[in-house]
Scaffold this motif. Structure first.
Motif, PDB file in Angstrom:
ATOM      1  N   ASN A 185      33.675  13.625  54.627  1.00  0.00           N
ATOM      2  CA  ASN A 185      32.684  14.057  55.608  1.00  0.00           C
ATOM      3  C   ASN A 185      31.262  13.781  55.123  1.00  0.00           C
ATOM      4  OD1 ASN A 185      34.214  15.057  57.801  1.00  0.00           O
ATOM      5  ND2 ASN A 185      34.770  16.851  56.601  1.00  0.00           N
ATOM      6  N   TYR A 186      30.609  12.815  55.753  1.00  0.00           N
ATOM      7  CA  TYR A 186      29.226  12.439  55.430  1.00  0.00           C
ATOM      8  C   TYR A 186      29.083  12.113  53.946  1.00  0.00           C
ATOM      9  CZ  TYR A 186      28.897  14.509  60.015  1.00  0.00           C
ATOM     10  OH  TYR A 186      29.120  14.794  61.345  1.00  0.00           O
ATOM     11  N   ASP A 217      39.998  15.496  49.548  1.00  0.00           N
ATOM     12  CA  ASP A 217      38.655  15.543  50.134  1.00  0.00           C
ATOM     13  C   ASP A 217      37.676  14.847  49.190  1.00  0.00           C
ATOM     14  OD1 ASP A 217      36.454  16.154  51.676  1.00  0.00           O
ATOM     15  OD2 ASP A 217      36.341  18.249  51.051  1.00  0.00           O
ATOM     16  N   ILE A 274      38.699  18.688  62.492  1.00  0.00           N
ATOM     17  CA  ILE A 274      39.459  17.951  61.483  1.00  0.00           C
ATOM     18  C   ILE A 274      40.581  18.819  60.907  1.00  0.00           C
ATOM     19  CG2 ILE A 274      39.338  16.830  59.222  1.00  0.00           C
ATOM     20  CD1 ILE A 274      36.457  16.011  59.939  1.00  0.00           C
ATOM     21  N   ARG A 333      34.223  20.301  61.442  1.00  0.00           N
ATOM     22  CA  ARG A 333      35.112  20.756  60.372  1.00  0.00           C
ATOM     23  C   ARG A 333      36.370  21.406  60.956  1.00  0.00           C
ATOM     24  NH1 ARG A 333      32.143  24.360  58.458  1.00  0.00           N
ATOM     25  NH2 ARG A 333      33.373  26.223  58.907  1.00  0.00           N
ATOM     26  N   THR A 393      32.606  11.040  64.059  1.00  0.00           N
ATOM     27  CA  THR A 393      33.796  11.270  63.248  1.00  0.00           C
ATOM     28  C   THR A 393      34.878  10.263  63.652  1.00  0.00           C
ATOM     29  OG1 THR A 393      33.321  13.618  62.989  1.00  0.00           O
ATOM     30  CG2 THR A 393      35.593  12.929  62.622  1.00  0.00           C
ATOM     31  N   PHE A 403      35.174  23.011  53.119  1.00  0.00           N
ATOM     32  CA  PHE A 403      36.204  22.423  53.982  1.00  0.00           C
ATOM     33  C   PHE A 403      37.607  22.767  53.483  1.00  0.00           C
ATOM     34  CE2 PHE A 403      39.228  18.970  54.691  1.00  0.00           C
ATOM     35  CZ  PHE A 403      39.258  18.935  56.083  1.00  0.00           C
ATOM     36  N   TYR A 435      28.324  20.584  62.813  1.00  0.00           N
ATOM     37  CA  TYR A 435      29.092  20.434  61.579  1.00  0.00           C
ATOM     38  C   TYR A 435      30.275  21.390  61.533  1.00  0.00           C
ATOM     39  CZ  TYR A 435      30.482  20.501  56.718  1.00  0.00           C
ATOM     40  OH  TYR A 435      31.228  20.450  55.576  1.00  0.00           O
ATOM     41  N   VAL A 484      40.031  12.725  53.398  1.00  0.00           N
ATOM     42  CA  VAL A 484      38.901  13.151  54.235  1.00  0.00           C
ATOM     43  C   VAL A 484      37.601  12.833  53.503  1.00  0.00           C
ATOM     44  CG1 VAL A 484      37.776  15.101  55.372  1.00  0.00           C
ATOM     45  CG2 VAL A 484      40.282  15.014  55.243  1.00  0.00           C
ATOM     46  N   PHE A 488      36.991  10.418  58.534  1.00  0.00           N
ATOM     47  CA  PHE A 488      35.654  10.435  57.942  1.00  0.00           C
ATOM     48  C   PHE A 488      34.574  10.606  59.005  1.00  0.00           C
ATOM     49  CE2 PHE A 488      36.537   6.056  58.980  1.00  0.00           C
ATOM     50  CZ  PHE A 488      35.330   5.402  59.213  1.00  0.00           C
ATOM     51  N   SER A 489      33.520  11.285  58.602  1.00  0.00           N
ATOM     52  CA  SER A 489      32.370  11.509  59.469  1.00  0.00           C
ATOM     53  C   SER A 489      31.165  10.820  58.841  1.00  0.00           C
ATOM     54  CB  SER A 489      32.085  13.001  59.623  1.00  0.00           C
ATOM     55  OG  SER A 489      33.203  13.691  60.136  1.00  0.00           O
TER      56      SER A 489
END
Length: 235
Positions: free
Chosen positions: A125-126, A58, A42, A39, A230, A66, A35, A123, A155-156
């Motif tokens: 992320n998860y 975000d 990105i 981060r 990602t 982040f 992770y 963005v 995006f992850s």
């Protein structure tokens, strides 16, 4: 604070409440493989295209980790904003931003109904994996429409595989990873039960097709470890 949310019997499905918010940074670092590296990757990608006034949004910004990391590394003044629908997460984020003196806008909002306008970089992320599939598809269309012509969506996601045997093997490998991070079999089982029908992953192909259907022309994967991927999508 160390994540011990699931070391006792669960009483409800997973949600981003105060109990989770209080340990969320630790939970991410120990539950999501690489992770911290993702981060940083990105952030490096965003910094390669940084420009005065550029907007970075975000989605599911949680405790703002982040955005704070991005803020500390940017050389020009970009407009950083985080959206989250959990007040507990935003409370933590606001405290951290104040402590670091970071000029980051935070908003309690539903990303499904938010009015996206002239965004440069979005963005997530998860985050998408917690949105119901049909709503997720519609959200990606909104994101595409809300991005500027040269906009980028990063995006992850946790993914599943069409090969069910491989999928099971990789899940087992992931659980061994979590054990190596200090989680017990009991905690792993408790969290798996809490996330059932809450976290709904797509395959890599489905994520890419979802972006194509929304209008994105260029979609690439820039990182993968087992079932964590990602993606970068550009207009």
């Amino acid at each position: 604070m160390q994540d011990k949310v699931f070391n006792k019997p669960i009483e409800k499905k997973f949600e981003f409440d105060e109990a989770v918010a209080s340990v969320f940074d630790d939970m991410l670092s120990r539950s999501v493989p690489f992770y911290d590296e993702v981060r940083k990757l990105i952030i490096s990608l965003i910094l390669a295209e940084q420009k005065e006034g550029k907007k970075v949004l975000d989605l599911g910004s949680s405790t703002a980790k982040f955005l704070l990391d991005l803020h500390s590394k940017m050389d020009v003044k970009m407009q950083l904003k985080g959206l989250d629908n959990s007040q507990a997460m935003l409370n933590r984020a606001e405290q951290k931003c104040q402590a670091f003196g970071a000029n980051i806008e935070l908003e309690l909002a539903d990303m499904l109904t938010y009015d996206y306008q002239e965004e440069d970089i979005i963005v997530a992320n998860y985050t998408l994996q917690f949105i119901r599939p049909m709503q997720r598809v519609e959200l990606i269309k909104k994101l595409y429409q809300g991005l500027n012509e040269d906009g980028m969506f990063i995006f992850s996601e946790k993914v599943v595989f069409e090969d069910k045997k491989l999928d099971k093997e990789l899940i087992d490998i992931y659980y061994e990873y979590k054990k190596g991070q200090g989680y017990s079999d009991y905690e792993i089982a408790q969290k798996r039960e809490a996330l059932e029908n809450v976290l709904i992953p797509f395959t890599i192909k489905e994520n890419i097709q979802m972006c194509r259907d929304a209008g994105f022309k260029r979609i690439e994967t820039i990182f993968q470890w087992a079932n964590f991927v990602t993606f970068v999508a550009k207009k």
